[in-house]
Structure formats: structure tokens, C-alpha cells
Scaffold this active site. Structure first.
Site, PDB file in Angstrom:
ATOM      1  N   HIS A   1       0.830  -1.206   0.000  1.00  0.00           N
ATOM      2  CA  HIS A   1       0.000   0.000   0.000  1.00  0.00           C
ATOM      3  C   HIS A   1       0.867   1.260   0.000  1.00  0.00           C
ATOM      4  CE1 HIS A   1      -3.611   2.407   1.099  1.00  0.00           C
ATOM      5  NE2 HIS A   1      -2.710   3.166   1.713  1.00  0.00           N
ATOM      6  N   GLU A   2       1.807   1.314   0.927  1.00  0.00           N
ATOM      7  CA  GLU A   2       2.657   2.498   1.034  1.00  0.00           C
ATOM      8  C   GLU A   2       3.607   2.622  -0.157  1.00  0.00           C
ATOM      9  OE1 GLU A   2       1.817   4.625   3.074  1.00  0.00           O
ATOM     10  OE2 GLU A   2       0.547   3.383   4.355  1.00  0.00           O
TER      11      GLU A   2
ATOM     12  N   HIS B   1       1.884   4.627  -2.812  1.00  0.00           N
ATOM     13  CA  HIS B   1       2.025   6.070  -2.586  1.00  0.00           C
ATOM     14  C   HIS B   1       3.425   6.546  -2.960  1.00  0.00           C
ATOM     15  CE1 HIS B   1      -1.825   6.337  -0.695  1.00  0.00           C
ATOM     16  NE2 HIS B   1      -1.491   5.728   0.433  1.00  0.00           N
TER      17      HIS B   1
END
Length: 379
Positions: A33-34, A37
Site C-alpha cells: 500500500h505504502e 504512494h
């Protein structure tokens, strides 16, 4: 206690059998997920101050040559990417901090970037979660294929909704609620999440098409990991003796397509469940927090590494969808602010953003408290 070391470090112990699988599963989902980003942010020219898996005190890490601090923190219940100009790990805006940035930092600060860059960077986190699920399912479909059952009824349970509706052995499902079904799993996917709703079924019987209606009733069953779940059933079964089962093989490209479709089904089921839960039509005990996830990770680990990977796929979808809720500090909250900026044609006032973040933070905190209470006391 005859074997204290076995109690602490055995394969079924709390540490090795539950906590380590839980940390592994969550770390993979959070990292992906990170990383979404981070990668999209860097592609958009945004500076990154920190990339963290976990919250709280730093356990270990290192600083890259570009100034990004990569670290593992003590509380393994999430993670964050902190961009240049963020006041905190949630990317909450800070008017004073932004105004005091140097000229060089201002050029790469998150909040000074074009709207599309900020929106793409924020959306990339959930998107990478969905892509992780697609990648895992694609691998399993390509490697093992999938065993499916034709949607033909072998038995109708007495005193069941199906019996009351007039279903008979040999009936073949064609559509459920107007949706074409090709396998019995397609039927289950729709019926299981619609207890209490009258559903329309188009079936084929002796070459004729017949429309029937039934209301699924809630039944408690045991899932593949041994957990008790409550789902909607109409009371029809198929058996391996009926010859309905077949194996579907996929080429690599076909496996990706099948994985995309299956991921879409998971997202749809999750959304339907959450909507029905808000309406009070679903058992709140079906909604699990960290404790329930940890137990499931331990159960999956006992079944083997493949089960653990499948749990990662399911959890990744859930994390991605949860982060799209329109509440800060979640990704969806940021996207709401950017939508407001697009409508206004100018940035939403910082004071309004800060108020929105405070309200959203307490709502999310309340939700987390609810799932923790569910895990520990209510269910």
C-alpha cells in the site's frame, strides 16, 4: 507447564503460530500500500521524508542518499509515507509549515503539486492493494486452475426457502437477480450476502425457463479455516457424485482476466456487507479487527504457506477498500478534499481542511475502537 519453550516457540504457540504470521501478513499488505504512494509520488516529483512500516518508536532503519528515511516501527498496525511539507504521517496540511519551506523544498512539497499529481499519489495506495490481490489470484489461477461446479441442483433441503419456492433436483440456475451465472459459486456469491432479501432466480427445468423467488435465511457454517460464519442460504446443494465438478485451466493472460473479475466480486461483496451492516441487517461479529485477523493468520499458517498467501490477497482488498472511505486521515478523505478543490477551482481553505481532518480522525478512531471491542468482548 512441561515444555515452556514449546509453549512460547512451538508451531502452534502464540508467538510463532499467531503473532508472526499476523505480522507477516499485515507487513506485506501495508508495504505494498505504502509503496504505491511512494512510487507514484516519486514519479510525480514529490519529495519523501519517510517510509515506515508500522507506527510508534523506530526499531531500525536507514536514510537513503535522497534523504528518505526507511524504517520499521514498533506497532505493526499500519504504516505511512511522509511527504515533504506534511505535518504528520497522515499527510494533514500545515499552513505554517508549508509557508516556511525553503524554495527547494517547496518545489517538491506534496501540497504544492498539481491536483492530478496529488490525487494520483493518494489513490495509488489502494490501487496497489487491489493489484496485489490480482497478482496473487492470477498466480494461483495460472498455476492450479480452478475447480468449479455447474449450477445444477442435486438436492433441495426440506423446510428450506428453496423447497418453499418450488425448486427441484435437476434445476439449473441461469440467472440470479438478473445476473447471469455460470457456476454454482456465482449463485453462492450473490445469495450468501443477501439474507432476508427476496431474490429472483431464473432456472432451466426440462428445457423450460422458469422464474422462482426465494428469501435466503441466515445459517451458521464453518469456513475453510474453522471459523464460524453466518451467511444467507436458500437450502440447495450439489454433490461430487452428481458429476457437476470440472477443472478450468487458464493461460497466463486468462488468469489475469479471471483475477480481475474475482477481485471485483470481492470488492462488491465487501461493499454490500458494509452497507447492510450500517442498516443493521448484518451480524456485527462478522466484522473483524486486528485480533480476528491475527487469529485467521495463525489458522492459515497452520494450513500451509499457500493459505497464508491467499489471506494476504483477501486482506489486501479489504485494506484498499477501507482506505477509500471518504474520511481523513484515510486516502478517501484526501480524495474528497481534492474533489472539492476541483469543483471550487482553488484549494480548499487550510482551516477547513484541518477541521475536516480532526472530525475524520475521531470517526476513524471510533470505528477502530468498535472493531477492537468486537474482537475482545462482543463476539
Amino acid at each position: 507447564m512441561s515444555d515452556p519453550l514449546g509453549y512460547l516457540f512451538g508451531s502452534e504457540s502464540l508467538l510463532v503460530g499467531t503473532l508472526l504470521p499476523f505480522i507477516l501478513v499485515l507487513a506485506v499488505v501495508v508495504f505494498v500500500h505504502e509503496m504505491g504512494h511512494f512510487l507514484v509520488g516519486r514519479l510525480c516529483g514529490i519529495g519523501v521524508q519517510a517510509f515506515s512500516v508500522g507506527f510508534g518508536p523506530e526499531l531500525f532503519g536507514y536514510t537513503a542518499r535522497n534523504g528518505t528515511r526507511w524504517k520499521i516501527c514498533a506497532i505493526p498496525l499500519g504504516g505511512y509515507v511522509k511527504f515533504v511539507g506534511d505535518i504528520n504521517a497522515a499527510s494533514a496540511p500545515d499552513g505554517k509549515a508549508i509557508s516556511s519551506l525553503s524554495e527547494a523544498d517547496s518545489k517538491v512539497a506534496f501540497h504544492t503539486q498539481a491536483l492530478w499529481k496529488r490525487a494520483a499519489t493518494i489513490f495509488a495506495g489502494p490501487a496497489f492493494n487491489f493489484l496485489l490481490t490480482i497478482a496473487i489470484l492470477s498466480f494461483f489461477f495460472a498455476s492450479y486452475g480452478r475447480v468449479v461446479a455447474d449450477p445444477t441442483i442435486a438436492e433441495v433441503m426440506p423446510d428450506s426457502p428453496a423447497a418453499a419456492a418450488g425448486f427441484k433436483p435437476g434445476d439449473r440456475f441461469l440467472e440470479v437477480e438478473g445476473t447471469k451465472v455460470d457456476t454454482f459459486s456465482d449463485v453462492q456469491r450473490i445469495v450468501n450476502g443477501r439474507s432476508g432479501d427476496e431474490l429472483s432466480f431464473l432456472i432451466e427445468r426440462d428445457g423450460r425457463r422458469i422464474q422462482l423467488h426465494a428469501v435466503p435465511e441466515v445459517k451458521e457454517q464453518t469456513d475453510a479455516l474453522g471459523n464460524k460464519i453466518r451467511i444467507g442460504l436458500i437450502g440447495v446443494t450439489i454433490t461430487r457424485d452428481s458429476g457437476n465438478y470440472r477443472r478450468v485451466e487458464y493461460t497466463p493472460l486468462e488468469s489475469v482476466g479471471a483475477a480481475v473479475v474475482e477481485t471485483g466480486h470481492i470488492i462488491s461483496r465487501t461493499g454490500t456487507f458494509l452497507k447492510r451492516m450500517v442498516m443493521g441487517r448484518e451480524d456485527k461479529c462478522q466484522l473483524g479487527g486486528p485480533v480476528k485477523i491475527a487469529n485467521m493468520a495463525g489458522q492459515a499458517a497452520q494450513h500451509g504457506f499457500e493459505w497464508l498467501v491467499q489471506l494476504i490477497a483477501m486482506l489486501s482488498v479489504g485494506i484498499g477498500l477501507f482506505n477509500l472511505f471518504p474520511l481523513p486521515p484515510l486516502d478517501g478523505g484526501h480524495l474528497v478534499i481534492y474533489a472539492g478543490e476541483a469543483v471550487l477551482g482553488r484549494p480548499v481553505p487550510v482551516a477547513m481542511q484541518e477541521m475536516f481532518f480532526r472530525v475524520g480522525f475521531f470517526v476513524v478512531l471510533g470505528f477502530m475502537g468498535f472493531v477492537f471491542y468486537n474482537d475482545l468482548f462482543a463476539c
